[in-house]
Design a protein around this motif. Structure first.
Motif, PDB file in Angstrom:
ATOM      1  N   ARG A  10       0.817  -1.213   0.000  1.00 36.91           N
ATOM      2  CA  ARG A  10       0.000   0.000   0.000  1.00 36.91           C
ATOM      3  C   ARG A  10       0.855   1.269   0.000  1.00 36.91           C
ATOM      4  NH1 ARG A  10      -3.051  -1.526   3.597  1.00 36.91           N
ATOM      5  NH2 ARG A  10      -2.019  -0.672   5.440  1.00 36.91           N
ATOM      6  N   HIS A  11       2.008   1.214   0.642  1.00 39.41           N
ATOM      7  CA  HIS A  11       2.819   2.420   0.780  1.00 39.41           C
ATOM      8  C   HIS A  11       3.848   2.623  -0.332  1.00 39.41           C
ATOM      9  CE1 HIS A  11       1.201   2.355   4.923  1.00 39.41           C
ATOM     10  NE2 HIS A  11       1.423   3.649   4.878  1.00 39.41           N
ATOM     11  N   ILE A  12       4.472   1.557  -0.798  1.00 40.00           N
ATOM     12  CA  ILE A  12       5.586   1.761  -1.730  1.00 40.00           C
ATOM     13  C   ILE A  12       5.191   1.603  -3.196  1.00 40.00           C
ATOM     14  CG2 ILE A  12       7.161   0.893   0.039  1.00 40.00           C
ATOM     15  CD1 ILE A  12       7.644  -1.553  -1.745  1.00 40.00           C
ATOM     16  N   SER A  13       3.987   1.117  -3.487  1.00 43.03           N
ATOM     17  CA  SER A  13       3.591   0.891  -4.876  1.00 43.03           C
ATOM     18  C   SER A  13       3.336   2.214  -5.596  1.00 43.03           C
ATOM     19  CB  SER A  13       2.334   0.022  -4.942  1.00 43.03           C
ATOM     20  OG  SER A  13       2.612  -1.285  -4.451  1.00 43.03           O
ATOM     21  N   VAL A  14       3.580   2.199  -6.907  1.00 44.21           N
ATOM     22  CA  VAL A  14       3.425   3.388  -7.749  1.00 44.21           C
ATOM     23  C   VAL A  14       2.439   3.092  -8.868  1.00 44.21           C
ATOM     24  CG1 VAL A  14       4.602   4.904  -9.401  1.00 44.21           C
ATOM     25  CG2 VAL A  14       5.721   4.294  -7.242  1.00 44.21           C
ATOM     26  N   ASP A  15       1.517   4.023  -9.100  1.00 48.28           N
ATOM     27  CA  ASP A  15       0.617   3.972 -10.252  1.00 48.28           C
ATOM     28  C   ASP A  15       1.178   4.946 -11.286  1.00 48.28           C
ATOM     29  OD1 ASP A  15      -1.344   4.125 -12.160  1.00 48.28           O
ATOM     30  OD2 ASP A  15      -2.988   4.506 -10.763  1.00 48.28           O
ATOM     31  N   PRO A  16       1.735   4.454 -12.405  1.00 53.19           N
ATOM     32  CA  PRO A  16       2.399   5.353 -13.362  1.00 53.19           C
ATOM     33  C   PRO A  16       1.465   6.373 -13.987  1.00 53.19           C
ATOM     34  CG  PRO A  16       2.080   3.173 -14.328  1.00 53.19           C
ATOM     35  CD  PRO A  16       1.707   3.065 -12.883  1.00 53.19           C
ATOM     36  N   TYR A  17       0.161   6.112 -13.990  1.00 56.57           N
ATOM     37  CA  TYR A  17      -0.788   7.063 -14.561  1.00 56.57           C
ATOM     38  C   TYR A  17      -0.896   8.325 -13.704  1.00 56.57           C
ATOM     39  CZ  TYR A  17      -2.376   3.128 -17.452  1.00 56.57           C
ATOM     40  OH  TYR A  17      -2.438   2.068 -18.329  1.00 56.57           O
ATOM     41  N   GLN A  18      -0.499   8.212 -12.432  1.00 58.35           N
ATOM     42  CA  GLN A  18      -0.674   9.322 -11.502  1.00 58.35           C
ATOM     43  C   GLN A  18       0.593  10.159 -11.294  1.00 58.35           C
ATOM     44  OE1 GLN A  18      -3.773   9.908 -10.410  1.00 58.35           O
ATOM     45  NE2 GLN A  18      -4.405   8.103 -11.571  1.00 58.35           N
ATOM     46  N   VAL A  19       1.698   9.765 -11.914  1.00 58.54           N
ATOM     47  CA  VAL A  19       2.976  10.463 -11.707  1.00 58.54           C
ATOM     48  C   VAL A  19       3.184  11.487 -12.813  1.00 58.54           C
ATOM     49  CG1 VAL A  19       5.462  10.217 -11.402  1.00 58.54           C
ATOM     50  CG2 VAL A  19       3.922   8.390 -10.626  1.00 58.54           C
ATOM     51  N   GLU A  20       3.376  12.736 -12.438  1.00 62.39           N
ATOM     52  CA  GLU A  20       3.606  13.798 -13.413  1.00 62.39           C
ATOM     53  C   GLU A  20       5.090  13.918 -13.738  1.00 62.39           C
ATOM     54  OE1 GLU A  20       1.950  17.420 -11.991  1.00 62.39           O
ATOM     55  OE2 GLU A  20      -0.121  16.681 -11.994  1.00 62.39           O
ATOM     56  N   ILE A  21       5.379  14.359 -14.945  1.00 71.48           N
ATOM     57  CA  ILE A  21       6.771  14.571 -15.353  1.00 71.48           C
ATOM     58  C   ILE A  21       7.335  15.758 -14.568  1.00 71.48           C
ATOM     59  CG2 ILE A  21       8.312  15.061 -17.283  1.00 71.48           C
ATOM     60  CD1 ILE A  21       6.151  14.013 -19.155  1.00 71.48           C
ATOM     61  N   PRO A  22       8.442  15.574 -13.842  1.00 64.84           N
ATOM     62  CA  PRO A  22       9.017  16.700 -13.095  1.00 64.84           C
ATOM     63  C   PRO A  22       9.482  17.821 -14.018  1.00 64.84           C
ATOM     64  CG  PRO A  22       9.934  14.595 -12.368  1.00 64.84           C
ATOM     65  CD  PRO A  22       9.187  14.323 -13.632  1.00 64.84           C
ATOM     66  N   ARG A  23       9.538  19.003 -13.488  1.00 68.26           N
ATOM     67  CA  ARG A  23      10.049  20.144 -14.258  1.00 68.26           C
ATOM     68  C   ARG A  23      11.519  19.912 -14.621  1.00 68.26           C
ATOM     69  NH1 ARG A  23       9.006  25.472 -10.967  1.00 68.26           N
ATOM     70  NH2 ARG A  23      10.035  26.286 -12.848  1.00 68.26           N
ATOM     71  N   ARG A  24      11.927  20.537 -15.697  1.00 72.23           N
ATOM     72  CA  ARG A  24      13.304  20.458 -16.198  1.00 72.23           C
ATOM     73  C   ARG A  24      13.696  19.008 -16.532  1.00 72.23           C
ATOM     74  NH1 ARG A  24      13.433  24.148 -12.133  1.00 72.23           N
ATOM     75  NH2 ARG A  24      14.256  22.671 -10.641  1.00 72.23           N
ATOM     76  N   SER A  25      12.763  18.280 -17.114  1.00 72.66           N
ATOM     77  CA  SER A  25      13.025  16.911 -17.577  1.00 72.66           C
ATOM     78  C   SER A  25      13.139  16.911 -19.096  1.00 72.66           C
ATOM     79  CB  SER A  25      11.896  15.964 -17.148  1.00 72.66           C
ATOM     80  OG  SER A  25      11.814  15.859 -15.743  1.00 72.66           O
ATOM     81  N   VAL A  26      14.160  16.259 -19.606  1.00 71.69           N
ATOM     82  CA  VAL A  26      14.362  16.158 -21.052  1.00 71.69           C
ATOM     83  C   VAL A  26      14.830  14.742 -21.375  1.00 71.69           C
ATOM     84  CG1 VAL A  26      14.910  18.604 -21.382  1.00 71.69           C
ATOM     85  CG2 VAL A  26      16.747  16.984 -20.866  1.00 71.69           C
ATOM     86  N   GLY A  27      14.755  14.389 -22.652  1.00 71.66           N
ATOM     87  CA  GLY A  27      15.223  13.073 -23.070  1.00 71.66           C
ATOM     88  C   GLY A  27      15.269  12.958 -24.573  1.00 71.66           C
ATOM     89  N   THR A  28      16.132  12.097 -25.053  1.00 70.72           N
ATOM     90  CA  THR A  28      16.233  11.818 -26.481  1.00 70.72           C
ATOM     91  C   THR A  28      16.266  10.310 -26.687  1.00 70.72           C
ATOM     92  OG1 THR A  28      18.665  11.894 -26.408  1.00 70.72           O
ATOM     93  CG2 THR A  28      17.511  13.954 -26.925  1.00 70.72           C
ATOM     94  N   ARG A  29      16.055   9.887 -27.912  1.00 76.54           N
ATOM     95  CA  ARG A  29      16.068   8.463 -28.269  1.00 76.54           C
ATOM     96  C   ARG A  29      15.104   7.674 -27.373  1.00 76.54           C
ATOM     97  NH1 ARG A  29      22.528   7.620 -28.163  1.00 76.54           N
ATOM     98  NH2 ARG A  29      22.165   8.632 -26.161  1.00 76.54           N
ATOM     99  N   LEU A  30      13.920   8.241 -27.190  1.00 75.92           N
ATOM    100  CA  LEU A  30      12.976   7.703 -26.215  1.00 75.92           C
ATOM    101  C   LEU A  30      12.357   6.374 -26.637  1.00 75.92           C
ATOM    102  CD1 LEU A  30      11.074  10.964 -25.168  1.00 75.92           C
ATOM    103  CD2 LEU A  30      13.101   9.939 -24.139  1.00 75.92           C
TER     104      LEU A  30
END
Length: 384
Positions: A180-200
């Motif tokens: 209950r405490h450590i699990s993550v739902d990826p639909y609920q996580v927002e992209i943090p500010r100053r995030s970038v990426g290539t070759r995704l």
């Protein structure tokens, strides 16, 4: 020192302390496991020496492996009972140290946390020490397990709470609390500010071994001159991959879906007992076959022993390898298989009580073989 001097600046760790973990005394730390850096960054965030319970295969990884002893890693045989490793965990806890355990047992592929192994509740109950809860919420964005390259996304590590369970709390209740405490739902996580990426999109066709729209096998490919996109040569669907691991429909019949949804669609389409050719399976019992290299890993040795290159067939009760050199086939009976694992570096291993075989397919993706092996092994165990 290694983490603070090299890995931490590159990872851009952000620690959110909802509670202060004790700096002294025995402590069992539990955390989810979404990316390769959490084995180093979670202990670094603790501000005290924290030992790590980790798979022995980490010691075989170039460069990364030689660092593990400096992080006080306790190696264990993944997928099997390892009383020696558990005894070492207890020994270090009893002398007043902190030990980190990843109770999912494996890294998540899509960002959605894996089910919690029931052994963590029994371990916490037996040790009877405070349990510290940690959640790494952006690890699946920073370096998804399927991705070939990391992204520049801050690694958010949350220290959630410290709990000391009384004698009246059962091991099952502790396991449920951990999930209950450590699990993550990826639909609920927002992209943090100053995030970038290539070759995704690099690595996605190997993981997504069928199109999530038309389910054509081995049909996803990188779009030429667009490292962030994939397309299906069967139905012409095209998606662009973003930092939050969403597939954004850009062409053909494609529509937006998270990679977690896309992979579940593929799994559900092929059913509980997947086979490639129903006629072949009915006639010969072969669920999947293809060319592959086979190695045997000997405990205590870094380099695996090459057994040959040939045809691998998955049958209802065994795996059969026939080397092209004409030697007698090697058969691995499901009766003796303890675990089928995808280890560090996407290495597919079949472990028995005595042996550890490593299978490297050259036809069909490694993830496809892993899924077929898992389902047919489960079916065999349910029948026996």
């Amino acid at each position: 020192m290694i983490a603070s001097g090299s890995v931490a600046p590159a990872v851009r760790m952000k620690v959110i302390r909802h509670v202060r973990f004790p700096r002294r005394g025995p402590l069992l730390v539990v955390s989810n496991h979404p990316c390769p850096w959490d084995v180093m960054m979670v202990p670094f965030s603790m501000l005290r020496q924290t030992h790590i319970l980790g798979t022995d295969q980490l010691l075989r990884v170039p460069y990364f492996g030689w660092m593990m002893p400096y992080f006080s890693m306790i190696p264990f045989k993944k997928g099997m009972k390892d009383p020696g490793a558990l005894a070492e965990v207890e020994r270090r806890i009893r002398r007043g140290d902190a030990v980190l355990v990843f109770p999912e047992g494996d890294r998540t592929w899509t960002g959605r946390s894996n089910p919690i192994k029931p052994g963590i509740g029994r371990m916490a109950k037996r040790l009877g020490v405070p349990v510290g809860f940690v959640r790494v919420s952006t690890g699946h964005m920073q370096w998804p397990r399927w991705a070939k390259y990391p992204r520049s996304v801050p690694l958010v590590i949350e220290h959630l709470k410290v709990e000391r369970y009384g004698d009246d709390v059962t091991a099952e209740q502790i396991t449920e609390d951990v999930g209950r405490h450590i699990s993550v739902d990826p639909y609920q996580v927002e992209i943090p500010r100053r995030s970038v990426g290539t070759r995704l999109a690099f690595g996605l066709p190997e993981f997504m071994w069928a199109c999530p729209h038309c389910f054509h096998q081995d049909s996803l490919e990188l779009v030429p001159e667009d490292d962030d996109s994939v397309h299906c040569h069967g139905c012409a669907a095209r998606w662009r991959v973003d930092l939050a691991c969403w597939l954004r429909g850009e062409g053909g019949p494609a529509h937006d879906m998270h990679i977690d949804e896309a992979y579940r669609r593929v799994i559900e389409h092929f059913g509980e007992l997947p086979v490639l050719d129903n006629d072949r399976y009915t006639a010969d019992g072969v669920a999947i076959e293809g060319e592959a290299e086979l190695h045997q890993i000997h405990y205590g040795q870094v380099e695996p022993e090459a057994l040959g290159h040939g045809l691998v067939e998955l049958l209802e009760d065994r795996v059969r390898f026939t080397d092209h050199r004409g030697t007698a086939p090697l058969e691995i009976s499901f009766e003796h298989v303890r675990a089928v694992l995808l280890q560090v570096g996407n290495k597919l291993q079949i472990r028995t009580a005595e042996d550890n075989f490593q299978l490297t397919p050259t036809i069909h993706s490694t993830n496809m073989w892993k899924h077929f092996l898992d389902r047919h092994l489960d079916a065999y165990r349910s029948r026996n």
